[in-house]
Write a protein that holds these residues in place. Structure first.
Motif, PDB file in Angstrom:
ATOM      1  N   ALA A  43       6.733  61.660  42.627  1.00 48.26           N
ATOM      2  CA  ALA A  43       7.949  61.271  43.353  1.00 48.26           C
ATOM      3  C   ALA A  43       9.144  61.082  42.407  1.00 48.26           C
ATOM      4  N   LEU A  44       8.879  60.659  41.175  1.00 48.79           N
ATOM      5  CA  LEU A  44      10.001  60.362  40.278  1.00 48.79           C
ATOM      6  C   LEU A  44      10.630  61.601  39.630  1.00 48.79           C
ATOM      7  N   VAL A  45      10.010  62.757  39.781  1.00 46.57           N
ATOM      8  CA  VAL A  45      10.583  63.968  39.168  1.00 46.57           C
ATOM      9  C   VAL A  45      11.852  64.351  39.928  1.00 46.57           C
ATOM     10  N   LYS A  94       5.183  65.270  35.562  1.00 46.43           N
ATOM     11  CA  LYS A  94       5.279  63.818  35.693  1.00 46.43           C
ATOM     12  C   LYS A  94       6.576  63.326  35.097  1.00 46.43           C
ATOM     13  N   GLY A  95       7.188  62.303  35.710  1.00 43.38           N
ATOM     14  CA  GLY A  95       8.423  61.732  35.171  1.00 43.38           C
ATOM     15  C   GLY A  95       8.204  61.209  33.761  1.00 43.38           C
ATOM     16  N   GLY A  96       9.239  61.306  32.932  1.00 42.92           N
ATOM     17  CA  GLY A  96       9.149  60.759  31.573  1.00 42.92           C
ATOM     18  C   GLY A  96       8.106  61.472  30.751  1.00 42.92           C
ATOM     19  N   PHE A 101       2.446  55.064  31.072  1.00 44.30           N
ATOM     20  CA  PHE A 101       2.349  54.527  32.434  1.00 44.30           C
ATOM     21  C   PHE A 101       2.406  55.635  33.483  1.00 44.30           C
ATOM     22  N   GLY A 102       1.787  56.749  33.180  1.00 42.67           N
ATOM     23  CA  GLY A 102       1.867  57.892  34.089  1.00 42.67           C
ATOM     24  C   GLY A 102       0.511  58.389  34.561  1.00 42.67           C
ATOM     25  N   ARG A 103      -0.549  57.739  34.178  1.00 43.67           N
ATOM     26  CA  ARG A 103      -1.916  58.105  34.558  1.00 43.67           C
ATOM     27  C   ARG A 103      -2.311  59.502  34.081  1.00 43.67           C
ATOM     28  N   THR A 125      10.437  59.538  27.349  1.00 48.30           N
ATOM     29  CA  THR A 125      10.049  58.447  28.241  1.00 48.30           C
ATOM     30  C   THR A 125      11.257  57.581  28.631  1.00 48.30           C
ATOM     31  N   ALA A 126      11.222  57.073  29.873  1.00 51.25           N
ATOM     32  CA  ALA A 126      12.350  56.293  30.393  1.00 51.25           C
ATOM     33  C   ALA A 126      12.625  55.040  29.558  1.00 51.25           C
ATOM     34  N   GLY A 127      11.581  54.467  28.963  1.00 47.37           N
ATOM     35  CA  GLY A 127      11.754  53.235  28.199  1.00 47.37           C
ATOM     36  C   GLY A 127      12.619  53.402  26.967  1.00 47.37           C
ATOM     37  N   ALA A 129      14.831  56.465  26.877  1.00 45.13           N
ATOM     38  CA  ALA A 129      16.014  57.178  27.371  1.00 45.13           C
ATOM     39  C   ALA A 129      16.987  56.248  28.102  1.00 45.13           C
ATOM     40  N   ALA A 130      16.455  55.344  28.927  1.00 46.07           N
ATOM     41  CA  ALA A 130      17.343  54.495  29.725  1.00 46.07           C
ATOM     42  C   ALA A 130      18.191  53.569  28.834  1.00 46.07           C
ATOM     43  N   PRO A 131      17.579  52.847  27.874  1.00 45.82           N
ATOM     44  CA  PRO A 131      18.419  52.056  26.964  1.00 45.82           C
ATOM     45  C   PRO A 131      19.446  52.930  26.222  1.00 45.82           C
ATOM     46  N   TYR A 176       8.641  48.707  32.235  1.00 48.22           N
ATOM     47  CA  TYR A 176       8.652  49.740  33.270  1.00 48.22           C
ATOM     48  C   TYR A 176       8.253  49.049  34.571  1.00 48.22           C
ATOM     49  N   MET A 177       8.675  49.602  35.700  1.00 45.27           N
ATOM     50  CA  MET A 177       8.269  49.076  37.013  1.00 45.27           C
ATOM     51  C   MET A 177       8.557  47.573  37.111  1.00 45.27           C
ATOM     52  N   GLY A 178       9.687  47.152  36.579  1.00 47.39           N
ATOM     53  CA  GLY A 178       9.976  45.723  36.533  1.00 47.39           C
ATOM     54  C   GLY A 178      11.001  45.250  37.548  1.00 47.39           C
ATOM     55  N   ILE A 202      19.325  45.816  32.722  1.00 44.65           N
ATOM     56  CA  ILE A 202      18.552  46.551  33.736  1.00 44.65           C
ATOM     57  C   ILE A 202      19.253  47.885  33.920  1.00 44.65           C
ATOM     58  N   ILE A 203      18.552  48.948  33.584  1.00 46.29           N
ATOM     59  CA  ILE A 203      19.170  50.270  33.672  1.00 46.29           C
ATOM     60  C   ILE A 203      18.490  51.034  34.799  1.00 46.29           C
ATOM     61  N   HIS A 204      19.261  51.314  35.828  1.00 40.99           N
ATOM     62  CA  HIS A 204      18.731  51.975  37.021  1.00 40.99           C
ATOM     63  C   HIS A 204      19.057  53.469  36.990  1.00 40.99           C
ATOM     64  N   ALA A 205      18.087  54.296  37.365  1.00 40.67           N
ATOM     65  CA  ALA A 205      18.302  55.738  37.548  1.00 40.67           C
ATOM     66  C   ALA A 205      18.983  56.395  36.346  1.00 40.67           C
ATOM     67  N   ALA A 206      18.485  56.079  35.154  1.00 39.67           N
ATOM     68  CA  ALA A 206      19.083  56.606  33.927  1.00 39.67           C
ATOM     69  C   ALA A 206      19.144  58.128  33.944  1.00 39.67           C
ATOM     70  N   THR A 207      20.253  58.665  33.521  1.00 41.09           N
ATOM     71  CA  THR A 207      20.568  60.110  33.418  1.00 41.09           C
ATOM     72  C   THR A 207      20.794  60.779  34.779  1.00 41.09           C
ATOM     73  N   LEU A 208      20.681  60.012  35.870  1.00 42.03           N
ATOM     74  CA  LEU A 208      20.912  60.576  37.208  1.00 42.03           C
ATOM     75  C   LEU A 208      22.300  60.165  37.707  1.00 42.03           C
ATOM     76  N   ASP A 209      22.728  60.747  38.839  1.00 43.27           N
ATOM     77  CA  ASP A 209      24.086  60.503  39.336  1.00 43.27           C
ATOM     78  C   ASP A 209      24.368  59.029  39.627  1.00 43.27           C
ATOM     79  N   SER A 232      13.962  51.297  37.623  1.00 45.42           N
ATOM     80  CA  SER A 232      14.786  50.675  36.584  1.00 45.42           C
ATOM     81  C   SER A 232      13.941  50.321  35.376  1.00 45.42           C
ATOM     82  N   ILE A 233      14.558  50.399  34.218  1.00 46.53           N
ATOM     83  CA  ILE A 233      13.977  49.869  32.992  1.00 46.53           C
ATOM     84  C   ILE A 233      14.655  48.531  32.719  1.00 46.53           C
ATOM     85  N   VAL A 234      13.844  47.528  32.395  1.00 51.22           N
ATOM     86  CA  VAL A 234      14.383  46.214  32.029  1.00 51.22           C
ATOM     87  C   VAL A 234      14.118  46.021  30.543  1.00 51.22           C
TER      88      VAL A 234
END
Ligand code: SAH
Length: 248
Positions: A43-45, A94-96, A101-103, A125-127, A129-131, A176-178, A202-209, A232-234
């Motif tokens: 879903a996150l892709v 898979k995202g990131g 944390f992606g199984r 990984t988002a952890g 990229a988001a920061p 992640y998932m925080g 708290i960075i939401h939807a990093a690199t997206l619109d 979001s990444i916290v």
């Protein structure tokens, strides 16, 4: 083996799609996404990344947000194995990064147990990229020599983590998932001895619109004064104070 060699019939590539913006894909990811028979994606892709699929390749969503993870995870592994056995060239997207944390580990083991040929392509990984999008360095020589990546689910009532040991060992924590558990996370950290004024972002939807960054403190988060949305990444710690919001 060349990571970007064409996928063989009956092979699965476990590919990291990065945080969202397709320009952050690896060269191998871009090539394999554009040259396979079927893409099984989470879903996150992002749509941006899925748009890079070749015309005619099948897209199957394997998202499991809000579902029963364990039951569904088994189905996803079965789907991958069945597609490979049918001779398809499969990209499991898979995202990131697939192993953060992606199984991805579970899927890799299922493929290996079924003697399916596979390869793994890491992703950003988002952890991290988001920061970066928020202008926060995850390590900074003046602040930290270590950092921890965690899942926000650990702050639930069933937590088995030693929060005091965690805060003593790691000056910077990346969750992640925080988003949903933010007040619980903040309360656990305050109980463990962190200062009320400790910075967090708290960075939401990093690199997206709809990317959006909130800078605040543990105290405010603990009081439930911050509304955080998924994904979001916290990030918590003094590196947040080193921020330069370069996008502005
Ligand atoms: N394998 C992924 C993580 C999957 S867990 C990776 O390496 O990035 C899902 C969590 O990833 C979300 O709850 C959120 O915390 C984080 N995440 C994924 N994409 C994100 C994005 N674009 N912006 C902020 N957080 C994101």
């Amino acid at each position: 083996m060349k990571l970007d060699a064409p996928i063989k019939a009956g092979e699965v590539a476990l590919v990291g799609a990065g945080p969202g913006d397709a320009c952050l894909l690896t060269l191998a990811a871009a090539k394999l996404i554009g040259d396979c028979d079927v893409i099984v994606y989470d879903a996150l892709v992002s749509e941006d990344v899925l748009n890079m699929a070749a015309v005619g390749s099948d897209l199957i969503e394997a998202g499991k947000r809000g579902g029963r993870p364990s039951a569904k995870q088994h189905d996803i592994c079965e789907t991958l194995i069945d597609l490979a056995k049918a001779g398809k060239r499969v990209v499991r997207l898979k995202g990131g990064d697939p192993f953060v944390f992606g199984r991805g580990g579970e899927e890799m083991r299922a493929l290996a147990a079924a003697t399916i040929r596979f390869r793994v392509i890491p992703g950003i990984t988002a952890g991290v990229a988001a920061p970066a999008m928020a202008g926060i360095p995850v390590t900074d020589r003046s602040v930290n020599a270590t950092l921890a990546f965690l899942t926000g689910h650990e702050a639930s009532e069933k937590s088995r983590m030693d929060w005091k040991a965690l805060t003593q060992a790691f000056p910077v924590l990346v969750f992640y998932m925080g988003a949903k558990n933010l007040p619980q996370i903040a309360n656990r950290l305050l109980e463990a001895g962190l200062a009320q004024q400790t910075s967090l972002a708290i960075i939401h939807a990093a690199t997206l619109d709809d990317e959006n960054t909130i800078i605040s403190t543990l105290e405010k988060a603990a009081r439930g004064e911050i509304t955080a949305h998924s994904p979001s990444i916290v990030i918590i710690g003094d590196v947040v104070n080193e921020r330069i919001s370069w996008k502005d």
